[in-house]
Scaffold this motif. Structure first.
Motif, PDB file in Angstrom:
ATOM      1  N   LYS A   4      -0.431  -9.917   0.888  1.00 61.94           N
ATOM      2  CA  LYS A   4       0.787  -8.507   0.584  1.00 61.94           C
ATOM      3  C   LYS A   4       0.289  -7.948  -1.100  1.00 61.94           C
ATOM      4  N   CYS A   5      -0.003  -6.340  -1.193  1.00 63.22           N
ATOM      5  CA  CYS A   5       0.106  -5.777  -2.425  1.00 63.22           C
ATOM      6  C   CYS A   5       0.559  -4.496  -2.435  1.00 63.22           C
ATOM      7  N   ALA A   6       0.984  -3.673  -3.433  1.00 65.64           N
ATOM      8  CA  ALA A   6       1.217  -2.986  -3.738  1.00 65.64           C
ATOM      9  C   ALA A   6      -0.102  -1.533  -3.663  1.00 65.64           C
ATOM     10  N   PRO A   7       0.432  -0.275  -2.591  1.00 64.69           N
ATOM     11  CA  PRO A   7      -1.141   0.788  -3.867  1.00 64.69           C
ATOM     12  C   PRO A   7      -1.748   0.789  -5.011  1.00 64.69           C
ATOM     13  N   GLY A   8      -2.747   0.700  -4.861  1.00 69.11           N
ATOM     14  CA  GLY A   8      -3.468   1.148  -6.036  1.00 69.11           C
ATOM     15  C   GLY A   8      -4.063  -0.745  -6.329  1.00 69.11           C
TER      16      GLY A   8
END
Length: 424
Positions: free
Chosen positions: A288-292
């Motif tokens: 999982k990750c955040a945009p950018g």
């Protein structure tokens, strides 16, 4: 009456040879000893018939012994009815004629082939000559001994039952061990350089000629000319490299009398079929990750076939920056201008590892696959990669694909833009 013989020496001079004999006896009663003597002589004439042969001192079993037989007429008369009788039986003499003029000589080609398993020791070879000089019968011999050498020798005949085999398949071999010398051999052991062979005890011929000991065949004794045949199998490794597959059979033994060691070897070959294949593993350092946010992808291409591949190329769908390229065995891996990684050759069992960094994309809530829960959204992004290569033979292409899924998530932020159509 007493008879005796005397052989006149071959180098005796012309003249007379005399023989003197004496008999002694004592009569019964009181009488004195009595005796009697006698003489006999014979004239030794010049040798009218002379014969010689230039035989070698020794020969090996199976050799063809050749020599020149020379017959000479030393008399003043022609020799007729000349006959050449060769020794031993089976020998040949070519070039003889039935007449030899006075003072002339004749050469005859002598030839005898020793049997393959002739026992060591002396063998009489040569010829016996007879002829007539007028009414006088003449005879002469040219026979001498040729020593048959002691030969301790083994031969092995070894072949694969099939010309080719697939990796993981079982291949059968047929072997024949023979005593090719002229003396008995003992303690004979047959071993393959392959580990894991299985000898078929039922295939041993003659059945009582040998026994199986682990992965070796043991033959207690082989007489000259005797042989033992048998069969064994071997399972080719699943990872066996394509090409010629060689198996060497070694046979050792000793001379039963001299204890001299004897060895023989033969290689059997079979072709292992080429089975090209590729595998690709793709992983991400986060799920999982955040945009950018940066995602690090690791791609590992492996040549899982049994033949080297050429023109190997790794392509990754996610565009990013390549951080590392490493080939386990082969050299020359490079990054191309379009983000692909290429390697001229990837050996069987070798790997090509590529690490790249890519940024997680921004998410539009109207995109397909976006899910919203309260003030949170989540979207899955799939990164796909492919590896391709070619075989040397025919240039057939081999490929493999892989993919990994990462989830991009974040908070929903709402904003309002107000505009008007007039400036004042």
């Amino acid at each position: 009456t007493v008879s005796f013989t005397y052989n006149i020496p071959i180098d005796a001079d012309e003249g007379t040879i005399s023989s003197h004999a004496k008999a002694v006896a004592r009569p019964e009663g009181d009488f004195e000893e009595v005796s009697a003597e006698g003489d006999a002589s014979i004239a030794v004439v010049g040798r009218a018939l002379d014969v010689s042969i230039d035989l070698p001192a020794s020969a090996r079993p199976g050799d063809t012994v050749t020599a020149t037989l020379t017959i000479e007429n030393h008399s003043a008369k022609n020799l007729t009815g000349l006959k050449v009788s060769v020794v031993p039986e089976g020998a040949k003499a070519e070039g003889a004629t039935k007449r030899l003029n006075a003072g002339e000589r004749m050469t005859v080609a002598y030839q005898y082939t020793l049997p393959d398993f002739e026992a060591p020791g002396p063998v009489s070879m040569g010829a016996r000559i007879s002829a007539a000089s007028g009414k006088v019968a003449l005879k002469a011999d040219a026979v001498s001994e040729v020593e048959v050498e002691r030969v301790s020798a083994l031969s092995v005949s070894h072949k694969a039952a099939a010309d080719s085999v697939e990796p993981g398949e079982r291949i059968a071999y047929e072997a024949e061990v023979k005593n090719t010398g002229n003396v008995a051999l003992v303690n004979i052991e047959c071993t393959s350089d392959l580990w894991g062979i299985v000898i078929d005890a039922e295939s041993i011929k003659p059945s009582d000629g040998a026994k199986v000991s682990d992965e070796a065949l043991v033959i207690q004794r082989l007489e000259p000319g005797e042989e033992v045949r048998y069969r064994y199998e071997y399972t080719v490794s699943d990872s066996a490299v394509a090409g010629e597959f060689q198996n060497i059979l070694t046979v050792t033994g000793v001379d039963a009398e001299s204890r001299a060691p004897v060895t023989a070897q033969e290689a059997a070959t079979a072709a292992i079929h080429a089975e090209p294949s590729l595998a690709l593993r793709l992983s991400a350092d986060k799920s999982k990750c955040a945009p950018g946010e940066e995602i690090t992808y690791t791609l590992v291409a492996e040549n899982t076939g049994n033949v080297a591949l050429t023109d190997v190329t790794i392509r990754n769908m996610a565009k990013g920056t390549i951080l590392d390229i490493k080939a386990s065995e082969d050299e020359g891996a490079t990054e191309s201008g379009d983000g692909e990684v290429r390697l001229k050759q990837l050996s069987s069992g070798a790997t090509l590892r590529v690490v790249l960094a890519a940024s997680a994309p921004t998410v539009d809530l109207s995109d397909d696959g976006v899910t919203v829960s309260g003030s949170r959204y989540e979207c899955s992004i799939v990164n796909r990669a492919e590896v391709t290569g070619k075989t040397d033979e025919g240039g057939a292409e081999v490929s493999a694909e892989a993919e990994v899924t990462t989830y991009v998530a974040g908070d929903i932020a709402l904003g309002v833009d107000v505009t008007t159509d007039v400036a004042q």
